[in-house]
Design an enzyme around this catalytic site. Structure first.
Site, mmCIF file in Angstrom:
data_model
loop_
_atom_site.group_PDB
_atom_site.id
_atom_site.type_symbol
_atom_site.label_atom_id
_atom_site.label_comp_id
_atom_site.label_asym_id
_atom_site.label_seq_id
_atom_site.Cartn_x
_atom_site.Cartn_y
_atom_site.Cartn_z
ATOM 1 N N GLU A 1 -12.709 3.984 -7.948
ATOM 2 C CA GLU A 1 -12.533 5.373 -7.499
ATOM 3 C C GLU A 1 -11.982 6.276 -8.595
ATOM 4 O OE1 GLU A 1 -12.445 2.819 -3.780
ATOM 5 O OE2 GLU A 1 -11.527 2.709 -5.793
ATOM 6 N N PHE B 1 -4.639 -0.333 9.348
ATOM 7 C CA PHE B 1 -5.303 -0.936 8.188
ATOM 8 C C PHE B 1 -5.863 0.141 7.271
ATOM 9 C CE2 PHE B 1 -9.269 -2.694 6.290
ATOM 10 C CZ PHE B 1 -8.672 -3.624 5.447
ATOM 11 N N GLN B 2 -5.531 0.045 5.997
ATOM 12 C CA GLN B 2 -5.961 0.988 4.957
ATOM 13 C C GLN B 2 -5.538 2.423 5.268
ATOM 14 O OE1 GLN B 2 -10.179 0.288 4.011
ATOM 15 N NE2 GLN B 2 -9.534 -1.230 2.504
ATOM 16 N N MET C 1 -1.443 5.985 -31.018
ATOM 17 C CA MET C 1 -0.417 7.022 -31.007
ATOM 18 C C MET C 1 0.955 6.438 -30.671
ATOM 19 S SD MET C 1 -0.046 10.138 -31.817
ATOM 20 C CE MET C 1 -1.580 11.039 -31.669
#
Length: 575
Positions: free
Chosen positions: A50, A112-113, A479
Site C-alpha cells: 500500500e 478484525f482489521q 547521508m
C-alpha cells in the site's frame, strides 16, 4: 439507482480519474467488484504494498498535475498507506485516498482489521472523512476531490465502512458539481494593492533575488514566473521542490539554495536587500539559522496558504493568492508602470554574484579511478539530453541529482522533499511513467532506499513499465554516513549496508534487465545501452566512491554565509 460501491466508482469516473493505485482486501471487496464490473472505465494498478500505491499516486500527481487516487483496505491496508499520505501532505500534493473500514455497527469494537483511520491520519492530511451514511457518499467524494486540488493542495482520506458499500442497497445517484463549503473558501486572486507594493519594492531594490518553491510548480506558474524574472533581470534561486519552475540552465539561475545549495545562491540570499519568495514556505533546510536569515532584506512572500505567511520568517509584504495569478498580475503591473530597476546597482550586484560563482563550489575530483556520484548524474544528463522525468529516493543521491541534473521544465523532478521518504523513488516512477507513457522516466536511488519498496519491480513487470533505475551504490546509507563523519567523529553506527543482494540478479529474477558498472569509462556506454531499450525496465547498479560527500553544506545552527565547502578549496580561492 446505485449501491455505495457503484457510487464510489461512478464518482471517480465523473471526476475524470484515469488510474487508481490499490491493493484489495476484505473491507473494500464490494468496491473492487464494482470496479471489475465497469471494465476499462478506470484503469486499476495493482501494487505490491500500500505504500507503493500512495507513492505511485503521488508521482502521477506531481508529473501530470492531476489528482492521484489510491484504494486500500482497512486496518493494515490503511496504516501501510500512512507514510505515503504524510509524504504527499508535506509536499502539498493533491491525492484522494479511499480506505475501507469495518461495518458501522462494529466500529469501535476492535473488530478484525479495524483501526481509527481518521484519527491516525488527522495530523498528516489536508482533510479526512468517515462516511457513515450511504446518502452522504457521493457528495463526500466530490468534496474530497475539491479540497485536495484547490487552494494549497494536499491528500484527503475518505474512510468508507463496508456496509455503506453493500451491493444490495441502492439509492438514486446524484453527483454534485457545485459545492458550497462554508468553512473552506481558498483565495482565488491576490490583493492588487499588495501586488503593486511588491512591484515598487522590487524596482527600488539594489540587490534583489527571487526565491521560489514547490508552489510555483503546483500552480503551473513557470511561464509567467520566467517572463517576470527575465523582464526584471534579477537572479533567481529555488528550493529542492521548486527546481524546474525556472530553467536551470539559464544564466539568471543561481542553483538551488539551502543546506546543500550553491555558494552563489546562499551568499546572494544572505546579502540581498529584497527577497521575493514565490510559493515557498521558508523550511528549515532552506533558511539555516533563522536569526541569520536574509538580515538585510525586505521580504515579499506570495503563497496561497495564509497560514504559511510569517509562520517561520517575518515578512514585510504578504500576498495571499494562487502563485500563478499573482505572478501574472505582478507582470501586468510592471508593464503598466513602465518602471525599470536601477541598472547600475543591478550590474554591480551581478558582478558580485559572478565573483561568488567563480568559487566553483560544486567541483569534485574528475581524475578518480572510481565513479564519482556527481559524474554519474552528469552522465545521465548527457545521455538523456536533459529530457527526462527523474524521480529520486532520499539521501546523497537525491542531493547530487538536484545539483548536477539541471531541469529546464517543471514537473520533471519528482522527489520527497518535506518528509524525506526513503522508498519513494521507484513507486513514484511508476506513477510518472503511467502518466507519461511515451516519456523517458528514471529513478535515481541508493542501495538503502531502493530496498524499501523493491517489491514494486513486480508491478513494473506486470504493467510493462520501461523505467530505468540508476542505483548509486556506495555500500552505505550515504547521508547518514556523511553526518556521522562530520558530527560524530566518524563513528559509523549502523550506516554500513551489509548483506546487499546482487542487484543485477535480483532485477533479472523479476524479469527485467540488470547491468553493473564499476569504472568511469564504462558508464556512458552502459547508460546509452539502457536507455536504448525503450520497452524494458533496466536496473543499473553503478558502484560509486563510498567516501564522497555532498558539498556545499550548511551545518546546524549556521547561516547561509557559513557554508562548509569542498575540502579542496583553499582560503585564498574563497577570498
Amino acid at each position: 439507482m446505485l449501491s455505495g460501491a457503484e457510487i464510489t466508482i461512478q464518482a471517480l469516473i465523473d471526476e475524470g480519474v484515469e488510474y487508481v493505485f490499490g491493493y484489495p482486501g476484505g473491507a473494500v471487496l464490494h468496491i473492487y467488484d464494482a470496479l471489475f464490473q465497469r471494465g476499462d472505465a478506470i484503469k486499476h494498478v495493482l501494487v505490491r504494498h500500500e505504500q507503493g500505491a500512495t507513492h505511485a499516486a503521488d508521482g502521477y500527481a506531481r508529473a501530470t498535475g492531476q489528482c492521484g487516487v489510491c484504494l486500500v483496505t482497512s486496518g493494515p491496508g490503511a496504516t501501510n498507506a500512512v507514510t505515503g499520505i504524510a509524504t504527499a501532505h508535506l509536499d502539498s500534493i493533491p491525492m484522494v485516498v479511499i480506505t475501507g473500514q469495518v461495518p458501522t455497527p462494529v466500529i469501535g469494537s476492535d473488530a478484525f482489521q479495524e483501526v481509527d483511520t481518521v484519527g491516525i491520519t488527522r495530523p498528516c492530511v489536508k482533510h479526512n472523512f468517515l462516511v457513515k451514511r450511504l446518502e452522504d457518499l457521493a457528495e463526500t467524494i466530490r468534496k474530497a476531490f475539491f479540497i485536495a486540488q484547490s487552494g494549497r493542495p494536499g491528500p484527503v482520506v475518505v474512510d468508507i465502512p463496508k456496509d455503506v458499500t453493500d451491493p444490495t442497497i441502492k439509492i438514486p445517484y446524484i453527483y454534485p458539481r457545485d459545492l458550497n463549503i462554508r468553512s473552506y473558501n481558498p483565495a482565488k486572486r491576490g490583493h492588487l494593492g499588495q501586488i503593486r507594493k511588491a512591484v515598487e519594492a522590487m524596482l527600488d531594490a539594489k540587490r534583489p533575488i527571487f526565491y521560489t518553491g514547490g508552489g510555483a510548480i503546483l500552480d503551473d506558474a513557470a511561464a509567467p514566473l520566467t517572463d517576470l524574472v527575465r523582464a526584471l533581470g534579477f537572479p533567481i534561486t529555488s528550493t529542492l521542490m521548486g527546481l524546474g519552475a525556472y530553467p536551470m540552465t539559464d544564466k539568471q539561475f543561481l542553483g538551488m539554495l539551502g543546506m546543500h545549495g550553491t555558494y552563489e545562491a546562499n551568499m546572494a540570499m544572505h546579502e540581498t536587500d529584497c527577497l521575493i519568495a514565490i510559493g515557498a514556505r521558508f523550511d528549515d533546510r532552506v533558511t539555516g539559522k533563522i536569526e541569520h536569515f536574509c538580515p538585510h532584506a525586505e521580504i515579499i512572500h506570495v503563497d496561497v496558504d495564509p497560514s504559511s505567511i510569517s509562520k517561520n520568517v517575518k515578512v514585510q509584504v504578504p500576498i495571499v493568492g494562487p502563485v500563478g495569478s499573482v505572478v501574472t498580475d505582478m507582470l501586468g503591473v510592471l508593464r503598466e508602470s513602465g518602471g525599470r530597476p536601477d541598472q547600475t546597482a543591478l550590474a554591480a550586484w551581478w558582478q558580485q554574484i559572478d565573483a561568488w560563482r567563480g568559487v566553483d563550489c560544486l567541483r569534485y575530483d574528475r581524475s578518480s579511478p572510481m565513479i564519482k556520484p556527481q559524474f554519474a548524474v552528469e552522465t545521465l544528463y548527457k545521455v538523456t539530453n536533459g529530457d527526462l522525468y527523474l524521480t529520486s529516493d532520499v539521501g546523497q543521491h537525491q542531493m547530487f541529482a538536484a545539483q548536477f541534473y539541471p531541469f529546464d521544465k517543471p514537473r520533471r523532478w519528482i522527489n520527497s522533499g518535506g518528509l524525506g521518504t526513503m522508498g519513494f523513488g521507484l513507486p513514484a516512477a511508476m506513477g510518472v511513467q503511467l502518466g507519461h507513457p511515451d516519456a523517458q522516466v528514471a529513478c535515481i536511488s541508493g542501495e538503502a532506499s531502493i530496498l524499501m519498496c523493491i517489491q514494486e519491480m513486480a508491478t513494473c513487470k506486470q504493467y510493462s513499465l520501461p523505467i530505468k533505475v540508476v542505483l548509486l551504490n556506495n555500500g552505505y546509507m550515504g547521508m547518514v554516513r556523511q553526518w556521522q563523519e562530520f558530527f560524530y567523529e566518524s563513528r559509523y553506527a549502523h550506516s554500513y549496508v551489509d548483506a546487499l543482494p546482487d542487484f543485477v540478479a535480483l532485477a533479472q529474477s523479476f524479469g527485467h534487465v540488470g547491468m553493473r558498472v564499476e569504472k568511469p569509462d564504462q558508464l556512458e556506454a552502459a547508460m546509452r545501452e539502457a536507455f536504448a531499450m525503450k520497452d524494458r525496465f533496466v536496473f543499473l547498479d553503478v558502484i560509486v566512491d563510498p567516501s564522497e560527500n555532498v558539498y556545499p553544506m550548511i551545518c546546524a545552527g549556521k547561516g547561509h554565509h557559513e557554508m562548509e565547502l569542498p575540502p579542496t578549496m583553499s582560503e585564498r580561492e574563497l577570498a
